[in-house]
Design a protein around this motif. Structure first.
Motif, short mmCIF file in Angstrom:
data_model
loop_
_atom_site.label_atom_id
_atom_site.label_comp_id
_atom_site.label_asym_id
_atom_site.label_seq_id
_atom_site.Cartn_x
_atom_site.Cartn_y
_atom_site.Cartn_z
N ILE A 47 0.86 -1.19 0.00
CA ILE A 47 0.00 0.00 0.00
C ILE A 47 0.90 1.24 0.00
CG2 ILE A 47 -1.78 1.25 1.26
CD1 ILE A 47 -2.61 -1.42 2.51
N PRO A 48 0.83 2.07 -1.02
CA PRO A 48 1.76 3.21 -1.14
C PRO A 48 1.80 4.09 0.11
CG PRO A 48 0.51 2.93 -3.16
CD PRO A 48 -0.08 1.98 -2.17
N GLU A 49 0.64 4.40 0.68
CA GLU A 49 0.61 5.28 1.85
C GLU A 49 1.38 4.67 3.03
OE1 GLU A 49 -2.77 6.10 -0.79
OE2 GLU A 49 -1.97 4.29 0.17
N PHE A 50 1.23 3.37 3.21
CA PHE A 50 1.94 2.69 4.30
C PHE A 50 3.44 2.66 4.02
CE2 PHE A 50 3.79 -0.93 6.47
CZ PHE A 50 3.22 -0.89 7.74
N ASP A 74 5.21 4.65 2.11
CA ASP A 74 5.81 5.99 2.19
C ASP A 74 6.05 6.39 3.64
OD1 ASP A 74 5.70 6.13 -0.54
OD2 ASP A 74 3.83 7.30 -0.60
N ARG A 75 5.21 5.91 4.55
CA ARG A 75 5.32 6.30 5.96
C ARG A 75 6.34 5.44 6.71
NH1 ARG A 75 6.38 7.32 10.31
NH2 ARG A 75 5.08 8.06 12.06
#
Length: 668
Positions: free
Chosen positions: A137-140, A142-143
């Motif tokens: 998942i990109p958001e995960f 990136d974080r």
């Protein structure tokens, strides 16, 4: 006394509700295999850059035939026939064949210990693998990037919630997870079809020729040891058998074809995706590549990870509930000490063992903290379950003979499955130094406890000092009528481990006559027999021709609480109504007209006597058993006597011939 109870819950009949519960309880382990099997196969071979189309087809072919031969034929078709009043698992199988030889306890103990060890690893592997999918998942990503700490923390929290839920019973868990698990398998099938439909030629993987060619192909860097990873696709088969008592074999028979079709569609979908991208340098560069998550359509990653996490929890549930069943059966077989068992559900086999639940949670959490990544855990996974499968195959040989199959037929079937499982065992054994030793160590600890318990029981039974209670009736009569001795209690109750005819262990007569003369109106000797039937509530009584010496044998089903205090009070009322014993009017009581006297329950605690001749090895076994016994559930709690008048008496456990003294008199 006999109380009729329904012996089969409606969920054990074929019904939509029963099929959902079966999916929620039984298939969790095998249903999460697509999460990590192809990942492990590709990774162990050196990554995408080192595989080709024939390798991919060969791997899927091996998976298909493994699921067909081991799961479908051996377990769903053959093993499920070996049920003990609806219960499955290696200990239930042993109880069916144990009359063919005492040595059969050995494979039962080894297989049971290995399966319990697998129950520790399954939650750790499956949940960690699912949570690692969050990186897609990109958001995960990136974080948190590749930070494994957050994966470990989330995994530990999920495990804590999972094990906390066990107190509510697998009935509730099955009903809650069943519909979700049905959707999970449907999701597996649909995702597989979306990729499989783009390259229908991968259906050729069902041809066993591809499987054989891969084993001897130069592209297969592991050679025959690739089977150690292939075997991960069928690790849930033994749990399926153990969980039969939770849902009934009919529901398994009907639901398994749908489950297998969905699994194979997903493996074929992963194969189609791999054949399309294995030469793509950008995909080859992805760290910890997992084909299951990568083949999902754009925008489906969050749904995929969510589904996978729930499925991983259900996979863990299958092993946990199976572990409870195994431990319960081991206690009944006197292979493990007594532990508190709670039956929170309404169906046969639904149980919760707090001590085992806590130990499994601690062990799973330690595995996660130690290995951290799913890749490292996979090295420890699968080895122990191959041992259980081999032991089950051995016991099935004796079961088939017992059912009238010819020796030749039974031997051919046994050698066929045993040969395949031996190859899988050798392939998995390669993982020993890469993490497999963890599973072996856990299994050895469990096996050690079982061996101590069984060995100590054999020592005690071989030298058990029993006396004929009838020979002591004159002394008991004289003591009862001796007014010079104060009345000790109206009713004195001894809980005896064995009660065969008039024979009873000497220590109980010693307690009445020698330890301290116990003058009573009635002497009770009560033995509890746990039956294989779940709801039995019966008793046998023998007054030995008196109105004050009573032998009682309680026959209680494995689902019935052993509340001896309650049962004895009912029995005494029954005996008084039939004038077999006199009433016991109480002058002082808050209950008007009370005709039943007071009770004292005497529990004998054994301490190994120093005045006994034992080999050093036998003494160590006996001391180990007594130590474990002191630190497990007390008989007071086990027999429901927490609020009764209970006296613990300590007696020396003398085994074998007493040691002779060699003192000489010193003369002045």
């Amino acid at each position: 006394m006999k109380q009729e109870q329904p012996k089969h819950h409606q969920l054990h009949k074929i019904s939509f509700a029963g099929l959902l519960v079966a999916m929620g309880v039984v298939y969790g382990d095998i249903g999460t295999s697509p999460l990590y099997v192809m990942k492990a196969i590709v990774e162990e071979n050196g990554g995408l850059a080192s595989i080709n189309r024939d390798f991919i087809l060969g791997a899927v072919s091996l998976i298909f035939w493994t699921l067909t031969i081991l799961t479908t034929v051996k377990y769903v078709i053959i093993a499920l026939k070996a049920d003990n009043h609806g219960e499955g698992g290696i200990f239930s199988l042993y109880t069916l064949v144990r009359n063919q030889g005492k040595f059969l306890i050995i494979p039962a103990m080894i297989g049971g210990a290995a399966l319990l060890a697998d129950g520790v690893l399954t939650p750790a592997v499956t949940v960690t693998t699912a949570i690692e999918g969050l990186r897609g998942i990109p958001e995960f990503f990136d974080r948190f990037g590749m930070d494994q700490n957050i994966i470990v923390i989330i995994t530990l929290v999920i495990l804590l919630v999972l094990f906390s839920m066990q107190r509510f019973g697998t009935d509730m868990v099955g009903k809650a997870f069943g519909p979700v698990m049905f959707l999970w398998f449907t999701f597996l099938g649909v995702m597989g079809i979306l990729n499989f439909s783009r390259d229908l030629s991968v259906i050729s993987a069902l041809n066993p020729v591809y499987a054989v060619k891969l084993l001897f192909s130069a592209d297969n860097h592991l050679g025959i040891f690739i089977l150690g990873n292939i075997f991960l696709a069928t690790t849930g088969a033994e749990a399926l058998y153990s969980d039969m008592g939770h849902v009934g074999k009919r529901n398994i028979h009907v639901s398994w074809p749908y489950v297998k079709i969905c699994l194979m569609l997903n493996y074929l979908g992963q194969a189609a995706w791999l054949t399309n991208v294995y030469q793509d340098t950008d995909v080859q560069a992805i760290e910890q590549l997992n084909p299951f998550f990568r083949m999902l359509p754009n925008g489906w990653m969050v749904i995929g990870v969510g589904f996978a996490t729930i499925a991983a929890v259900i996979a863990s549930q299958a092993l946990i509930s199976g572990s409870f069943t195994l431990v319960s059966e081991a206690i009944k077989l006197k292979l493990l000490p007594r532990m508190k068992i709670i039956y929170p559900g309404k169906t046969i086999g639904q149980m919760y063992i707090p001590v085992i639940n806590t130990l499994l949670w601690i062990a799973c959490s330690l595995v996660v903290l130690t290995f951290r990544t799913s890749s490292h855990m996979e090295a420890a996974y699968g080895l122990s379950i191959t041992v259980t499968m081999l032991m089950t195959t051995l016991l099935l040989f004796f079961f088939m003979k017992q059912k009238g199959h010819s020796l030749v037929t039974s031997l051919i079937i046994t050698l066929f499955f045993g040969g395949i499982e031996t190859i899988f065992f050798i392939s998995s054994a390669v993982k020993f130094f890469h993490g497999g030793f963890v599973a072996v160590l856990i299994a050895l600890v469990i096996l050690l406890v079982m061996a101590i318990w069984e060995g100590a029981n054999i020592i005690e039974e071989n030298v058990s000092d029993e006396v004929n209670l009838r020979d002591y009736l004159p002394q008991l009569t004289a003591l009862r009528d001796d007014q010079t001795i104060p009345l000790y209690q109206t009713n004195v109750v001894f809980l005896v481990p064995r009660l065969s005819g008039d024979e009873i262990e000497r220590q109980f007569v010693y307690s009445i006559l020698d330890k301290r003369p116990k003058r009573a109106q009635v002497y009770w000797f009560v033995n509890v027999d746990v039956t294989d039937e779940p709801f039995t509530q019966e008793y046998e009584v023998d007054t030995m021709g008196t109105d004050f010496v009573i032998k009682v044998k309680l026959h209680l089903g494995f689902r019935i609480e052993q509340e001896v205090n309650v049962y004895i009070r009912q029995i005494i009322h029954d005996l008084m109504k039939s004038d077999r014993i006199p009433q016991q009017p109480q002058k002082y009581s808050i209950t008007p007209g009370r005709n039943v006297g007071d009770f004292q329950f005497i529990l004998i605690q054994k301490i190994l006597s120093n005045n006994t001749v034992l080999s050093k090895w036998q003494r160590q076994i006996m001391q180990a058993k007594l130590f474990i016994k002191r630190h497990t559930m007390s008989p007071e709690n086990w027999f429901g006597l927490e609020y009764s008048d209970v006296l613990y008496e300590t007696v020396p456990l003398v085994i074998g011939a007493p040691r002779k003294t060699r003192l000489k008199e010193r003369k002045n």
